[in-house]
Structures are given as structure tokens and as C-alpha cells.
Scaffold this motif. Sequence first.
Motif, PDB file in Angstrom:
ATOM      1  N   LYS A 381      -8.624  15.208   3.374  1.00 59.28           N
ATOM      2  CA  LYS A 381      -8.330  13.866   3.210  1.00 59.28           C
ATOM      3  C   LYS A 381      -9.088  13.534   1.980  1.00 59.28           C
ATOM      4  N   LEU A 382      -9.645  14.527   0.993  1.00 60.43           N
ATOM      5  CA  LEU A 382     -10.143  13.898   0.020  1.00 60.43           C
ATOM      6  C   LEU A 382      -9.137  14.110  -1.156  1.00 60.43           C
ATOM      7  N   PHE A 383      -8.192  14.636  -1.104  1.00 61.63           N
ATOM      8  CA  PHE A 383      -6.761  14.854  -2.218  1.00 61.63           C
ATOM      9  C   PHE A 383      -5.800  13.795  -2.038  1.00 61.63           C
ATOM     10  N   ASP A 384      -5.469  13.357  -3.214  1.00 69.10           N
ATOM     11  CA  ASP A 384      -4.280  12.216  -3.272  1.00 69.10           C
ATOM     12  C   ASP A 384      -3.232  12.838  -2.337  1.00 69.10           C
ATOM     13  N   GLN A 385      -2.496  12.004  -1.596  1.00 69.21           N
ATOM     14  CA  GLN A 385      -1.523  12.609  -0.966  1.00 69.21           C
ATOM     15  C   GLN A 385      -0.167  11.868  -1.537  1.00 69.21           C
ATOM     16  N   THR A 386       0.859  12.578  -1.777  1.00 71.84           N
ATOM     17  CA  THR A 386       2.260  12.102  -2.177  1.00 71.84           C
ATOM     18  C   THR A 386       3.325  12.169  -1.282  1.00 71.84           C
ATOM     19  N   TYR A 387       4.221  11.177  -1.385  1.00 72.42           N
ATOM     20  CA  TYR A 387       5.463  11.122  -0.445  1.00 72.42           C
ATOM     21  C   TYR A 387       6.688  10.874  -1.128  1.00 72.42           C
ATOM     22  N   ARG A 388       7.960  11.220  -0.446  1.00 72.47           N
ATOM     23  CA  ARG A 388       8.917  11.105  -0.806  1.00 72.47           C
ATOM     24  C   ARG A 388       9.972  10.381  -0.026  1.00 72.47           C
ATOM     25  N   VAL A 389      11.024   9.944  -0.194  1.00 72.42           N
ATOM     26  CA  VAL A 389      12.036   9.100   0.595  1.00 72.42           C
ATOM     27  C   VAL A 389      13.283  10.306   0.550  1.00 72.42           C
ATOM     28  N   ASP A 390      13.598  10.603   1.711  1.00 72.56           N
ATOM     29  CA  ASP A 390      14.689  11.700   2.137  1.00 72.56           C
ATOM     30  C   ASP A 390      15.823  10.985   2.962  1.00 72.56           C
ATOM     31  N   LEU A 436     -24.063  11.956  -7.203  1.00 74.59           N
ATOM     32  CA  LEU A 436     -22.865  11.366  -7.801  1.00 74.59           C
ATOM     33  C   LEU A 436     -22.042  12.629  -8.562  1.00 74.59           C
ATOM     34  N   SER A 437     -20.859  12.866  -8.621  1.00 75.92           N
ATOM     35  CA  SER A 437     -20.094  13.690  -9.446  1.00 75.92           C
ATOM     36  C   SER A 437     -18.669  13.103  -9.803  1.00 75.92           C
ATOM     37  N   VAL A 438     -17.833  13.895 -11.016  1.00 74.85           N
ATOM     38  CA  VAL A 438     -16.753  13.327 -11.412  1.00 74.85           C
ATOM     39  C   VAL A 438     -16.099  14.514 -11.431  1.00 74.85           C
ATOM     40  N   SER A 439     -14.701  14.254 -10.875  1.00 77.55           N
ATOM     41  CA  SER A 439     -13.732  15.547 -10.816  1.00 77.55           C
ATOM     42  C   SER A 439     -12.774  15.257 -12.117  1.00 77.55           C
ATOM     43  N   ASN A 440     -11.887  16.288 -12.199  1.00 77.55           N
ATOM     44  CA  ASN A 440     -10.888  16.031 -13.295  1.00 77.55           C
ATOM     45  C   ASN A 440      -9.816  14.801 -13.147  1.00 77.55           C
ATOM     46  N   GLN A 441     -10.015  14.401 -11.873  1.00 74.85           N
ATOM     47  CA  GLN A 441      -8.974  12.966 -11.962  1.00 74.85           C
ATOM     48  C   GLN A 441      -9.662  11.790 -12.426  1.00 74.85           C
ATOM     49  N   SER A 442     -11.154  12.092 -12.715  1.00 73.44           N
ATOM     50  CA  SER A 442     -11.953  10.609 -13.328  1.00 73.44           C
ATOM     51  C   SER A 442     -12.443   9.919 -11.986  1.00 73.44           C
ATOM     52  N   LEU A 443     -12.422  10.598 -10.762  1.00 72.59           N
ATOM     53  CA  LEU A 443     -12.953   9.643  -9.682  1.00 72.59           C
ATOM     54  C   LEU A 443     -14.525  10.103  -9.502  1.00 72.59           C
ATOM     55  N   LEU A 444     -15.067   9.098  -8.968  1.00 72.28           N
ATOM     56  CA  LEU A 444     -16.518   8.978  -8.617  1.00 72.28           C
ATOM     57  C   LEU A 444     -16.864   9.514  -7.323  1.00 72.28           C
ATOM     58  N   ASN A 445     -17.563  10.465  -7.090  1.00 74.42           N
ATOM     59  CA  ASN A 445     -17.906  11.044  -5.514  1.00 74.42           C
ATOM     60  C   ASN A 445     -19.414  10.709  -5.310  1.00 74.42           C
ATOM     61  N   GLN A 470     -12.698   8.725  -3.288  1.00 71.50           N
ATOM     62  CA  GLN A 470     -11.519   7.975  -3.151  1.00 71.50           C
ATOM     63  C   GLN A 470     -10.246   8.899  -3.145  1.00 71.50           C
ATOM     64  N   ALA A 471      -9.236   8.671  -2.407  1.00 72.07           N
ATOM     65  CA  ALA A 471      -8.047   9.411  -2.481  1.00 72.07           C
ATOM     66  C   ALA A 471      -6.741   8.649  -2.213  1.00 72.07           C
ATOM     67  N   LYS A 472      -5.674   8.771  -2.603  1.00 69.17           N
ATOM     68  CA  LYS A 472      -4.441   8.156  -2.631  1.00 69.17           C
ATOM     69  C   LYS A 472      -3.731   8.388  -1.293  1.00 69.17           C
ATOM     70  N   ASP A 473      -3.318   7.469  -0.757  1.00 67.94           N
ATOM     71  CA  ASP A 473      -2.523   7.420   0.637  1.00 67.94           C
ATOM     72  C   ASP A 473      -1.489   6.182   0.959  1.00 67.94           C
ATOM     73  N   ASN A 497      -5.440   3.506  -3.248  1.00 69.24           N
ATOM     74  CA  ASN A 497      -6.713   4.371  -2.998  1.00 69.24           C
ATOM     75  C   ASN A 497      -7.640   3.887  -1.991  1.00 69.24           C
ATOM     76  N   TYR A 498      -7.836   4.795  -0.958  1.00 68.66           N
ATOM     77  CA  TYR A 498      -8.951   4.756   0.243  1.00 68.66           C
ATOM     78  C   TYR A 498     -10.042   5.567   0.163  1.00 68.66           C
ATOM     79  N   TYR A 499     -11.293   5.126   0.613  1.00 70.40           N
ATOM     80  CA  TYR A 499     -12.431   5.923   0.686  1.00 70.40           C
ATOM     81  C   TYR A 499     -12.204   6.819   1.896  1.00 70.40           C
TER      82      TYR A 499
END
Length: 515
Positions: A381-390, A436-445, A470-473, A497-499
Amino acid sequence: MKLLVCMIVWLFAIQYSKAQTPVFRKDATLVFDFLKGDLHPGDFYILNKKRISYRIINFNKQLYNISVSMDQRALFAEQPPIFGVITDLDLSKLKDAAAENAIVEADGSGIMTEISRKNTGSAQQAIIDKYKKLKTEVLQLSVHFDLLNGIAKELSVLYKNLSGYLMDGCHTYDDIAAAKIKDTRAYLLPKIVGVAADELSLKGQLEANANSLFTDINETAEKIRITHQQLKSQYALLEKTILAEIDKEKQQLKKTPSVTRSKSVADQEIELATEKAGLDDINENIAVVKARAEKLDEMNEKGFVKTLIDVYGKINRTSFEYVSPSYKATEDEMTIKINIEPKEPLACNSNYSIFNGEYTGTIYGFKINFSSGIFAIMGKKLFDQTYRVDPIDGDPDNNIILKNKSRRKIQPSLGALMHFYWKQPSFVSFGGVLGLSVSNQSLLNYHGGLSLLFGETQRIIVSGGATLSQAKDLTEEYQENQKVAKSLNLTTVPTQNYYRWGSFISITYNLKPAK
């Protein structure tokens, strides 16, 4: 596998070596015998807020210069920049070690031969009797002065011995103190009744005796001066009387040479010469007494008694040991520097240098400090989720929202941690952590968990626990597998974004300790 075994063996070896380091859980005074040199300062552990001091016994402060200093530093206390995202611890050597003996040894005083003569008349006899009395008084005073001079020599010898003890760097203080008392008692025993056994009372008796001695010397010297002057005056009168009698006898001999007289002219001349020789001997003896008296008076004027008592008093335990200031442990590490140097070359005890050096005290107890390093963040759940319309087969009016598959399992990041823990007096400590840490997505963990800390001034830390990031959903308007009308023309699925909770592990380090 071999590497892991080597690491474990290495850690155990370090831990064992640290186990030999003394640990002080309360205020401590470390005692070392300077003469033995079998124990000397070393590194140590000390509990935070406790004090440490050094006591070196059998250390003659008159012979050595010693300096002890302490410095403390906080380790790993500088807040890493990433935390700015959320927020912005002699006696100097005696100058005269031994005074010159100012006392000149006495020469044997001459003994005047008694003049025996027949009665030469009451007037002349009275003069002779007074002369003999003064002569006796002078001789008795000279003998008494020689006795006092001998006692003063004993006192001077005692002073030399005490001065030597004060500058003794080869024997223990207990031996020196015992010798001081022994010599002082040996000096006092023939002179006073009830010689004390304790050091303080002996000091009072010695001072009183020495002052009394010099008072007696001065009084006796003054009496000798006065009596000797009277003796010389009386001799002048005696000489005048005898010469007058001789002249009278000579005149009578001219008139009546055959008459037998009680005392011949030759006898009187011999008598006068004998008295003159005796007076010369006395004068020479008095000159010696005067010279000695002047030197003794000079000693007294220069404060001989005070110097003697000062030397006696300086031979005490305080003069033969060093006690450092008491240093309070307040930071993470304290360094105590000891330096001992002789004031001049010594005949013994060259092992003073084993005490010299810098000794590190590691301060244990509750600590808060920082480290930085690399993180591995885990959790689907910590990674950004992506969706499509089919499109939906068989349903020309609706589409369906589907989630794209993600292959990401671990997210690396860089960050810093704040450690709060009870530091152990050992190579390894255990405690809690926030960071605290910072990922390559510039998100603060945000991280929280537990840590194992290896090392002291340089360390490596292994941490693990929970992560909040934070992760996108999908927005709340939509759901996965939801049908949406084609008429809405929805081509991009809205997200926000959600925590979310996940986990992390990290390896952080402090390889360059803070100054």
C-alpha cells in the motif's frame, strides 16, 4: 556465511575487550600508588551525571609538577538537515632544602689554674677574691653556652633530616612520617619531661623547646658579655694593685735587703704573669663564644625556628599525595589528560611517565542522538496505484475501472533517525527510534521502531519498524472494478494522496564523530 561468522566473532571479541574496562555506576575516586606504579589510569565507563577524580598517594609535590585536565564532547548530537523539514557538557619546591649549619663546633675551653698564694693583705685579697669569683662565673657561663651550642647543633641536624624527608621521593609517606616522629622524639627526650607521641603535640613541644633554646642562648651570651667586661675591669684593678705592691717591695728591699718577707717580688711577678696568661685564655674562649653567639643570633633573626616548624608541618599527607578535581560526566565522552614531570632529575622513581596520557571515559545512560543512512521501505500500500478505463465486452454503454499491476516491492530512500535509548557500558546498545527519509518520488516518509547500535565513537546501527508514507489511490468517488457510463467520457481515473502504513529496515551510521 563465512562473512557472517567472521562478523559475529569480531563482535564478540570487541565485547570481551570492553568487558575488561572498569565501569563506575556511582561517584568514584581512583587511587594509585605513585611509588609502586603497578596500577595506573586507563579508559573507563561512567554513568551519566556521576563524578570521577584521581588520588595519587606517595606523590611528593615538592619534586614533581602535575597537571590534570578534562574535556567532554557530545557524539552524534548534531541534528541532520532532513529534520529541518519539520523542526528547526604546590606547593612549590622548598627553596632551601637544607640550611647550612651555622653553628661552629666548640673548641675546648681553657681551664685557668687557681692561684694559691699567702695572705697579702685584706685590701689586695678582696680584689683577688672578687676577680676569682668573676672568673668562675665566666667559666661557668662559657660551659653553659657550650652546652646550649651543642643542643643547637642537634636542632640543626634535626632540621637537616626533616628537610631531607620533605624532599624524599623514594620512600612512602608512612615511612617518612614515622622517621620524622622518631627523630623529633629522639631530640626532645633528653630535654623535656613527657615527650608526646602524636605528631601535632610533638610539633608544639618542638617549637616551644626551640624558642626557649634561642632565648636561653641570647640571655647567656649577654651575661657572658657583661661578666667578661667586669672580669677585665677587675683584672686591671688587680694588676694595678700587684704592680703597686711590687714597687713597694722593691723600695723596701733597697732599705732593708736582709729582712725576710712574706712574698718576694719574683713571686708576685710570676703570679701576675700567670693571671695575665689565664685572662688571655679566657679572652680567646670568649671571642669564640661571641662568634658563635653572633651566628646563632643571625640564624634566629632569619627565622630558623619558624623555618624548622614549617618544614616539620609540611611533612604531612597532603604534601605527599595529589587529589584531582572531581569531574562530572555530562556529555557522551570525557577525556582526562594527566601529565607529570619532575622539577629536576631524580635518583629514583623514573616510572612517573606511566601515568602520563589521555584516558577516555565513555559516558553511559539515557541518550538521544542521531544517525543517517539508507532505508528500505516495504508494503504494497505504500506505492502509488494507477488505474485505467477499459470497455466491457457485451456492454456498449459502460466502461470498467481496472488497477494496473505494479512490480514494485521495495522502495529505497535516504534519511536520518533520532535514537533514544539507554546506552550500555558495552559495545552494543538497544533502543527506540524515530526518523524521516525521502524517496525518489520526493515523498517524506515517517519511521518508528527499534534499533541495535554497534560501536561507540564510530558506529553502525541496524533499525526496523513501521513506516507511514503517502501513496496515490482512487478518490472516494470511484472504486476498483466500478462501472462508469461511457457518456461521462472518463479517460483518466482520478487519484489522490493517502497516508498508508508499511514497514522499513535501515542501516545508518556515524563514521565521523562530532567534535
